[in-house]
Design an enzyme around this catalytic site. Sequence first.
Site, PDB file in Angstrom:
ATOM      1  CB  CYS A   1      45.378 -24.651  38.016  1.00 17.15           C
ATOM      2  SG  CYS A   1      46.309 -23.191  38.486  1.00 17.15           S
TER       3      CYS A   1
ATOM      4  CG  HIS B   1      47.923 -27.521  40.618  1.00 19.26           C
ATOM      5  ND1 HIS B   1      47.697 -27.859  39.309  1.00 19.26           N
ATOM      6  CD2 HIS B   1      48.381 -26.247  40.606  1.00 19.26           C
ATOM      7  CE1 HIS B   1      48.017 -26.844  38.532  1.00 19.26           C
ATOM      8  NE2 HIS B   1      48.435 -25.846  39.292  1.00 19.26           N
TER       9      HIS B   1
ATOM     10  CD  GLU C   1      47.157 -31.345  39.784  1.00 18.31           C
ATOM     11  OE1 GLU C   1      46.079 -31.034  40.315  1.00 18.31           O
ATOM     12  OE2 GLU C   1      47.767 -30.603  38.972  1.00 18.31           O
TER      13      GLU C   1
END
Length: 548
Positions: free
Chosen positions: A380, A506, A508
């Site tokens: 990001c 993102h 993650e």
Amino acid sequence: MTKFVFVTGGVTSSLGKGITASSLGAILAARGLSVASLKMDPYLNVDPGTMSPYQHGEVFVTEDGGESDLDLGHYERFIDRNLTRGSNLTTGQIYNAVIAKERRGDYLGATVQVIPHVTNEIKSRIHRVAREAQADIVLVEVGGTVGDIESLPYLEAIRQFRNDVGRQNVLYVHLTLLPRVATGELKTKPTQHSVKELRSIGIQPDILVARADEAVDDELREKIALFCDVKVENVIPEPNAWSIYGVPTMLEDVGLGRIVVKELGLEAKEPDLAAWRTLEDRIRNARIPLEIGLVGKYVMLSDAYLSVAESVKHAAWAHGCEPRIRWIDSERLERGGDVEPLVGLDGIVVPGGFGYRGVEGKVQAARYGREHLVPTLGLCMGLQCMVIELARTALGNEDANSTEFDAFTPHPVIDLLPEQRDVTEKGGTMRLGSYPCVLQEGTLAHKAYGQPIVLERHRHRFEFNNAYRELLATHGMRFSGLSPDGRLVEIVELRDHPFYLGTQYHPEFKSRPHRPHPLFAAFIDAALAHARANGRADAQAPVREAVR
Ligand code: GLN
């Protein structure tokens, strides 16, 4: 009929209530039961999106774009089930809803009160999760600690809930701490007081989970059972675990799953925890140390980057590596351009963020990774820093910037889209949640994912400015992931670099302990190759420490 398990916490915060509740969810799911979850946070913010990560840790983003508590990340990772914005409830949302109803005249002349209006609203949200998830069990975690003023309406709501849906359908699990005093003994008094507090509100816990820094003997369990009026077998010791991912099997081994199923009268198959045991073996046998730098401005509180750190770990373990995260304060890189904290790393992660503070340090980290051919992953704002860095190099001056940090830069390489310009409110104005990204063939990203189109979660306002695509392409940047209409740059990477990749989204949030995210896996693969090439990949005896 859906069953409900309410998890409350006593004595102190930060006992790992989220991990305990998620682990309980994991061992129930391992019995073939479908488990939904709800986290109720007693603060007045509508969501944690506007809170500092120092206050609250990371903001976890759900598929449908909910900005939510980081415990939802634990739930997704442990139960392996995607949640929605409805899985996180705050007092701010409840009051918003109640006041809106009052203004609409829905309460027909009544005096609007905490009981029943606020408690009804809380209960209706719990019912909504049950209805939407159609799960066998809804796991509800009440944030805060019993005794806090803020949590009272929640406790009252869950007390009423048992009468509403039938006693046999509800279980109260209370998590407490057995502190150790100077004599070395574990003490039960705070637990007794906390249960007393809970009972004064009308809730008698069915199960007590006792956190302690080491094993809890049976004598102590008996004492707790006697004073707190809980069956001895329902006093579950939870000593510090060697890894958070060791908690599910630990709780299973002391019988928590069996007890919950029995107390709720559920039919369930024998638990299959093979995947958890495999994961534990993988973690325990990880032998090759990999040093990964995480460059951020909130590194004093590692919870601010929780999902990023977990994703690095998942991928490292899957490669037989022991991840060592070097937390690097991006502001430190800024002052005088000192790159020493970056020296000797096997990989660099530049995570997301908001606001100018610390950005120049992230740009420095991106520059170091590019110039020294260190595998680098930008997430990001990390992508934005990679773009700023390359544009500055390409243009031969330091003017290029994001308009978030310099509204008047002559080279706005990261900018708002024209349609975003007039928005004044900060809460809930971002591009949030899951959007498709089309991968360009022959790129690192395409190879890592092994599929042409992926869905990933976003949380950002600013975008890559397409006016700079050509310039950056001539300097080796590839735009390897785009929105389906081709307008938005989702992934950038560099030619002639072993691994230099940034995502506007993102990744993650989608990594799982058993199933690392493909981009993190590719990043760790490159980091391992980098470590090997630098003579740093010698296997060592695994060293595991308690991490809770
Ligand atoms: N501040 C940047 C933006 O709004 C990046 C956001 C992030 O890293 N999550 O676009």
